[in-house]
Design a protein around this motif. Structure first.
Motif, PDB file in Angstrom:
ATOM      1  N   GLY A 179       0.783  -1.220   0.000  1.00 24.07           N
ATOM      2  CA  GLY A 179       0.000   0.000   0.000  1.00 24.07           C
ATOM      3  C   GLY A 179       0.817   1.273   0.000  1.00 24.07           C
ATOM      4  N   SER A 180       1.983   1.265   0.648  1.00 26.91           N
ATOM      5  CA  SER A 180       2.739   2.509   0.770  1.00 26.91           C
ATOM      6  C   SER A 180       3.674   2.755  -0.409  1.00 26.91           C
ATOM      7  N   VAL A 181       4.172   1.710  -1.040  1.00 25.39           N
ATOM      8  CA  VAL A 181       5.135   1.895  -2.124  1.00 25.39           C
ATOM      9  C   VAL A 181       4.502   2.607  -3.315  1.00 25.39           C
ATOM     10  N   ALA A 182       3.198   2.458  -3.487  1.00 25.14           N
ATOM     11  CA  ALA A 182       2.529   3.126  -4.605  1.00 25.14           C
ATOM     12  C   ALA A 182       2.730   4.633  -4.533  1.00 25.14           C
ATOM     13  N   TYR A 183       2.492   5.228  -3.355  1.00 31.56           N
ATOM     14  CA  TYR A 183       2.655   6.683  -3.275  1.00 31.56           C
ATOM     15  C   TYR A 183       4.118   7.088  -3.134  1.00 31.56           C
ATOM     16  N   LEU A 184       4.933   6.240  -2.524  1.00 34.40           N
ATOM     17  CA  LEU A 184       6.363   6.549  -2.468  1.00 34.40           C
ATOM     18  C   LEU A 184       6.962   6.555  -3.871  1.00 34.40           C
ATOM     19  N   ALA A 185       6.626   5.558  -4.675  1.00 30.62           N
ATOM     20  CA  ALA A 185       7.154   5.471  -6.037  1.00 30.62           C
ATOM     21  C   ALA A 185       6.702   6.663  -6.875  1.00 30.62           C
ATOM     22  N   LYS A 186       5.449   7.057  -6.721  1.00 33.41           N
ATOM     23  CA  LYS A 186       4.930   8.206  -7.460  1.00 33.41           C
ATOM     24  C   LYS A 186       5.687   9.472  -7.087  1.00 33.41           C
ATOM     25  N   TYR A 187       5.878   9.690  -5.789  1.00 33.43           N
ATOM     26  CA  TYR A 187       6.600  10.876  -5.320  1.00 33.43           C
ATOM     27  C   TYR A 187       8.040  10.868  -5.829  1.00 33.43           C
ATOM     28  N   TYR A 189       9.421   9.256  -8.387  1.00 34.60           N
ATOM     29  CA  TYR A 189       9.510   9.410  -9.835  1.00 34.60           C
ATOM     30  C   TYR A 189       9.219  10.844 -10.258  1.00 34.60           C
ATOM     31  N   GLU A 190       8.155  11.427  -9.711  1.00 40.00           N
ATOM     32  CA  GLU A 190       7.759  12.772 -10.132  1.00 40.00           C
ATOM     33  C   GLU A 190       8.710  13.848  -9.627  1.00 40.00           C
ATOM     34  N   THR A 191       9.328  13.622  -8.465  1.00 40.53           N
ATOM     35  CA  THR A 191      10.196  14.634  -7.871  1.00 40.53           C
ATOM     36  C   THR A 191      11.639  14.526  -8.345  1.00 40.53           C
ATOM     37  N   TYR A 192      12.135  13.299  -8.483  1.00 37.10           N
ATOM     38  CA  TYR A 192      13.553  13.106  -8.782  1.00 37.10           C
ATOM     39  C   TYR A 192      13.808  12.413 -10.115  1.00 37.10           C
ATOM     40  N   GLY A 193      12.764  11.931 -10.776  1.00 36.51           N
ATOM     41  CA  GLY A 193      12.945  11.248 -12.050  1.00 36.51           C
ATOM     42  C   GLY A 193      13.571   9.876 -11.924  1.00 36.51           C
ATOM     43  N   VAL A 194      13.676   9.364 -10.712  1.00 33.58           N
ATOM     44  CA  VAL A 194      14.262   8.034 -10.478  1.00 33.58           C
ATOM     45  C   VAL A 194      13.228   6.970 -10.836  1.00 33.58           C
ATOM     46  N   ARG A 195      13.660   5.943 -11.583  1.00 41.10           N
ATOM     47  CA  ARG A 195      12.719   4.897 -11.977  1.00 41.10           C
ATOM     48  C   ARG A 195      13.366   3.510 -12.009  1.00 41.10           C
ATOM     49  N   GLN A 196      14.461   3.344 -11.284  1.00 42.37           N
ATOM     50  CA  GLN A 196      15.040   2.015 -11.132  1.00 42.37           C
ATOM     51  C   GLN A 196      15.261   1.750  -9.640  1.00 42.37           C
ATOM     52  N   ALA A 197      15.035   0.491  -9.244  1.00 42.13           N
ATOM     53  CA  ALA A 197      14.989   0.182  -7.812  1.00 42.13           C
ATOM     54  C   ALA A 197      15.655  -1.145  -7.499  1.00 42.13           C
ATOM     55  N   LEU A 198      16.135  -1.236  -6.260  1.00 40.76           N
ATOM     56  CA  LEU A 198      16.576  -2.486  -5.647  1.00 40.76           C
ATOM     57  C   LEU A 198      15.688  -2.733  -4.442  1.00 40.76           C
ATOM     58  N   ILE A 199      15.320  -3.986  -4.228  1.00 39.99           N
ATOM     59  CA  ILE A 199      14.453  -4.353  -3.110  1.00 39.99           C
ATOM     60  C   ILE A 199      15.298  -5.012  -2.035  1.00 39.99           C
ATOM     61  N   SER A 200      15.493  -4.297  -0.913  1.00 37.95           N
ATOM     62  CA  SER A 200      16.316  -4.786   0.199  1.00 37.95           C
ATOM     63  C   SER A 200      15.425  -5.584   1.146  1.00 37.95           C
ATOM     64  N   ASP A 201      15.315  -6.853   0.853  1.00 37.91           N
ATOM     65  CA  ASP A 201      14.411  -7.739   1.587  1.00 37.91           C
ATOM     66  C   ASP A 201      15.093  -9.090   1.718  1.00 37.91           C
ATOM     67  N   ILE A 202      14.436 -10.005   2.412  1.00 40.56           N
ATOM     68  CA  ILE A 202      15.027 -11.312   2.697  1.00 40.56           C
ATOM     69  C   ILE A 202      14.245 -12.392   1.970  1.00 40.56           C
ATOM     70  N   THR A 203      14.961 -13.298   1.306  1.00 37.35           N
ATOM     71  CA  THR A 203      14.321 -14.375   0.565  1.00 37.35           C
ATOM     72  C   THR A 203      14.457 -15.694   1.312  1.00 37.35           C
ATOM     73  N   TRP A 204      14.174 -16.798   0.641  1.00 36.19           N
ATOM     74  CA  TRP A 204      14.106 -18.101   1.285  1.00 36.19           C
ATOM     75  C   TRP A 204      15.270 -19.003   0.877  1.00 36.19           C
ATOM     76  N   VAL A 205      15.709 -19.818   1.805  1.00 40.23           N
ATOM     77  CA  VAL A 205      16.566 -20.957   1.470  1.00 40.23           C
ATOM     78  C   VAL A 205      15.704 -22.000   0.766  1.00 40.23           C
ATOM     79  N   THR A 206      16.156 -22.454  -0.398  1.00 40.77           N
ATOM     80  CA  THR A 206      15.430 -23.475  -1.166  1.00 40.77           C
ATOM     81  C   THR A 206      16.428 -24.505  -1.676  1.00 40.77           C
ATOM     82  N   GLU A 207      15.952 -25.418  -2.523  1.00 41.83           N
ATOM     83  CA  GLU A 207      16.864 -26.412  -3.091  1.00 41.83           C
ATOM     84  C   GLU A 207      17.881 -25.770  -4.033  1.00 41.83           C
ATOM     85  N   GLY A 208      17.599 -24.545  -4.488  1.00 38.11           N
ATOM     86  CA  GLY A 208      18.517 -23.880  -5.408  1.00 38.11           C
ATOM     87  C   GLY A 208      19.231 -22.677  -4.829  1.00 38.11           C
ATOM     88  N   VAL A 209      18.819 -22.231  -3.657  1.00 40.30           N
ATOM     89  CA  VAL A 209      19.448 -21.087  -2.980  1.00 40.30           C
ATOM     90  C   VAL A 209      19.868 -21.556  -1.594  1.00 40.30           C
TER      91      VAL A 209
END
Length: 304
Positions: A179-187, A189-209
Motif C-alpha cells: 500500500g505505501s510503495v505506490a505513493y512513495l514510487a509516485k513521489y 519518480y515525479e520529484t527526482y525522475g528516479v525509476r530504477q529500484a533495488l528491493i532490500s528484503d530477505i528471501t528463502w533458502v530453497t533447493e537452489g538457494v
C-alpha cells in the motif's frame, strides 16, 4: 550485530510501524554526521509512517519494508493473522493494550486450525501481537524472529554510511498486501525522475538457494522484472567478484509488486540474503550472506 538485535526487538507489525519509524528517525538524526554524505530526510504525515532519504543526485532507489507479520486479537480469545506468520501451539507472543504489557501463548486448534491465545485475562480486541524476540548470534549465523525484514532495514541503514547518490525508502504494510510503495514510487519518480529500484528484503533458502553462498539476485518470483535491467545487475555483480546466487521462483513477492503495477516505467530487482525457518520465531541467516548483501548494494548503488 547490536543494531540488528535492537531492530528485531522493536514491535512493528503491518499497519502499526510507528515505533520503528520513531527509532529510525532518531537513529538517522544521531548517526548521519558519521555518513559520507548527509541526506535530505522526508517523513511526516505526507508519508504516513514511511521515511525517504535522498542522497546527492539519485539514480536508483532502495526499498526496505519496516513491517513484520503478526496477529490481531479478534473477539473472545481468537486471533487473525497479519500477513502469513507460521503458527504452532506454544509460540510466545508479546504486545500491549490499555491494561498493560502482554506475554501470552499462541494456540492452534488441531481440528479447525483456528488461532487463539492463552493468557491470564482477555486481551482487548484489535491489539497486535508479535513473536517474542529471542536473538541468537553465533560466529556464523544470526537467528531471531523478524530478520524478514529487519535485516533488509539493517542493510539499508549500513548502506547509508557510504552512499553518495541514491534514495533509501523505508516502506510499510508489505507483509499484508502493501500500500505505501505506490505513493512513495509516485513521489520519487515525479520529484527526482528516479525509476530504477533495488528491493532490500530477505528471501528463502530453497533447493537452489543455499545458505553461505551469497545473497540472492532474483530473476523472478510471482512477478517477472524486466530482463534488461536484471542483466545489468548480474553483469555488475559478476564483475565485482562478490559471492551471490541466482534465484528463480514461481511464488512470493515484495515491495516490487507495487513498482510493477505503477503508472511509471519502474525497473526493479530483488537482491537479498536467504533465510531458513521463514516467518517463524526462529528465522536464521548465514553471516556470509549478510556480508554479501551489503557489499552488493554498495557496488550496485555506485554502478547502476
Amino acid at each position: 550485530m547490536q543494531l540488528l538485535r535492537t531492530l528485531c526487538h522493536i514491535q512493528a507489525p503491518s499497519g502499526h510501524e510507528t515505533r520503528l519509524t520513531k527509532f529510525l528517525l532518531h537513529y538517522i538524526a544521531t548517526e548521519q554526521k558519521n555518513w559520507r554524505a548527509t541526506p535530505q530526510v522526508l517523513a511526516g504525515e505526507q508519508f504516513q509512517d514511511c521515511i525517504v532519504l535522498v542522497f546527492g543526485q539519485p539514480r536508483t532507489a532502495v526499498f526496505a519494508h519496516l513491517d513484520s507479520i503478526g496477529f490481531t486479537v479478534r473477539y473472545g480469545r481468537q486471533l487473525v493473522r497479519i500477513g502469513g506468520p507460521d503458527a504452532e501451539t506454544g509460540y510466545q507472543l508479546v504486545g500491549e493494550d490499555t491494561q498493560g504489557p502482554i506475554e501470552c501463548t499462541l494456540t492452534v486448534d488441531e481440528e479447525t486450525g483456528a488461532l487463539g491465545y492463552e493468557f491470564t485475562r482477555d486481551i482487548e480486541r484489535g491489539t497486535e501481537l508479535t513473536f517474542q524476540c529471542d536473538f541468537r548470534e553465533t560466529d556464523t549465523t544470526v537467528q531471531s524472529c523478524y530478520l524478514d525484514n529487519r535485516l533488509g532495514v539493517w542493510n539499508a541503514l549500513r548502506l547509508c554510511e557510504t552512499l553518495e547518490h541514491g534514495i533509501v525508502a523505508f516502506s510499510c504494510w508489505e507483509e499484508h498486501d502493501g500500500g505505501s510503495v505506490a505513493y512513495l514510487a509516485k513521489y520519487i519518480y515525479e520529484t527526482y525522475g528516479v525509476r530504477q529500484a533495488l528491493i532490500s528484503d530477505i528471501t528463502w533458502v530453497t533447493e537452489g538457494v543455499r545458505p553461505g553462498e551469497g545473497a540472492a539476485i532474483s530473476l523472478r518470483d510471482s512477478l517477472i522484472p524486466r530482463r534488461a535491467y536484471v542483466d545489468r545487475i548480474r553483469q555488475i555483480a559478476a564483475k565485482s567478484g562478490i559471492p551471490h546466487q541466482l534465484e528463480v521462483e514461481g511464488a512470493g513477492g515484495s515491495d516490487a509488486k507495487e513498482l510493477q503495477r505503477a503508472d511509471a516505467p519502474w525497473d526493479w530487482c530483488f537482491v537479498g540474503a536467504p533465510e531458513d525457518n521463514v516467518h517463524s520465531p526462529d528465522e536464521i541467516v548465514d553471516k556470509r550472506d549478510i556480508e554479501s548483501m551489503l557489499a552488493l548494494y554498495q557496488v550496485l548503488m555506485r554502478e547502476l
